[in-house]
Design a protein around this motif. Structure first.
Motif: not given
Length: 379
Positions: A298-308, A314-320
């Motif tokens: 919920p918190l990182l999801g509100s700051d999508r750029q920080k999550l990305e 770590y070479n990870l991909q964020v998707r729905g």
């Protein structure tokens, strides 16, 4: 790589097909697109490969037609058969190099190394953030082209071979295989809601010709408690998936390793020393493994750029949670490893594990910071 001359190649390609390819490429040059296809299919490259045809009949048009139809593609390029990676290497090489973070045409993929699954623990040791965990891979069976070039008879033959082999799995891996046409609409919808089944209608695959003869030759294998799933002839010949609720990566990976090993002992998987295991999409080369979690942030999801940004370290991909082009619902994200090529299986899993743990620690720190701010200044 491609051996021959332009005169030999010109005798193979149909003149009408070449004319259509040239016409569509002229239009594509004026299209606004950020795809890797647009970036690397220069006029020079186009002219050098446009007449080539693989032994199974794949042309450049077969490789790029999805990207031509969908300018919003990230990649825009598929391999209709294993030989396409070498036949059209001038185009595939730079796309693979960029997507996989630096993997050149002279590099070699390391030998298979699954490592020790017990070294991966439970991602929820700091709290119940991870809703579910899965590890899956793409595999193609040697001797068959990939989906766009499979005939109706080949779909049936491949399904029969794979279905028989799935029937040899034992113990907790044992289960049942069913063709799609044996599963009613209501049950299909139920399986879709549980993320256990695939469906028709992906416009990128449709444009690539990967959905022909639907639902012929396609089906799903489930073990008794639906923790091992195998999709047959969805995007690749096989998608082997180990999954369960919660964050116990060690258990999920152990089941995956045993299933892939057992199937690989009976089915000849298509591979090369350069690119590892070969699959329809160049993003799924090498280990062809995608390890992922559905995780609520919920918190990182509100700051999508920080999550990305954290995921990128770590070479990870964020998707729905519904796939590559879907949105996150209720702050639940699908996070997976991006690197599959040039590293071993256990290295890919460890990188994903470490990255998700770091994201969880960051979410926890934001929670604790919020708690402190709500307490107000100390008295």
């Amino acid at each position: 790589f491609y051996i021959g001359n332009e005169e030999d190649a010109a005798e193979k390609i149909d003149p009408a097909a070449l004319g259509l390819l040239e016409e569509e490429y002229e239009k594509f040059k004026d299209v606004d697109s950020r795809s890797l296809l647009k970036k690397y299919l220069t006029q020079e490259i186009f002219d050098s490969v446009k007449r080539r045809v693989t032994s199974k009949g794949a042309t450049l048009h077969d490789c790029i037609k999805s990207g031509l139809a969908n300018p919003d593609s990230h990649i825009g390029l598929y391999a209709p058969d294993a030989e396409s990676y070498s036949m059209f290497h001038e185009l595939f090489d730079p796309v693979i190099d960029e997507y996989h973070g630096g993997f050149g045409p002279d590099d070699s993929h390391p030998a298979t190394d699954f490592g020790d699954p017990s070294h991966l623990g439970d991602l929820n040791e700091l709290g119940n953030y991870v809703l579910s965990t899965r590890v899956r891979c793409a595999r193609s069976v040697e001797g068959f082209p990939f989906n766009p070039l499979l005939t109706s008879d080949q779909y049936a033959e491949l399904e029969q071979d794979v279905g028989y082999t799935l029937g040899t799995l034992e113990d907790d891996l044992a289960g049942n295989y069913r063709s799609l046409d044996e599963i009613g609409p209501e049950e299909q919808e139920e399986l879709l809601q549980k993320h256990l089944l695939f469906k028709q209608g992906d416009r990128f695959l449709e444009a690539a010709g990967a959905s022909r003869f639907w639902p012929e030759g396609r089906g799903i294998f489930l073990n008794e408690n639906s923790t091992l799933v195998v999709w047959v002839n969805e995007e690749d010949h096989l998608r082997i998936i180990s999954m369960q609720e919660g964050g116990n990566m060690g258990e999920v990976y152990d089941r995956f390793v045993r299933a892939v090993t057992a199937l690989g002992e009976k089915l000849p998987f298509s591979s090369s020393g350069h690119l590892g295991f070969l699959s329809f999409c160049p993003t799924n080369l090498g280990t062809a493994i995608r390890a992922s979690v559905h995780i609520r942030l919920p918190l990182l999801g509100s700051d999508r750029q920080k999550l990305e940004d954290t995921a990128a370290k770590y070479n990870l991909q964020v998707r729905g949670t519904s796939g590559e082009h879907s949105e996150a619902e209720d702050y639940v994200f699908d996070i997976s490893n991006r690197r599959r090529l040039g590293i071993s299986e256990i290295e890919a899993l460890q990188e994903m594990y470490d990255g998700v743990m770091e994201i969880i620690r960051l979410e926890r720190s934001l929670e604790e910071g919020g708690t402190e701010s709500r307490k107000g200044p100390s008295q």
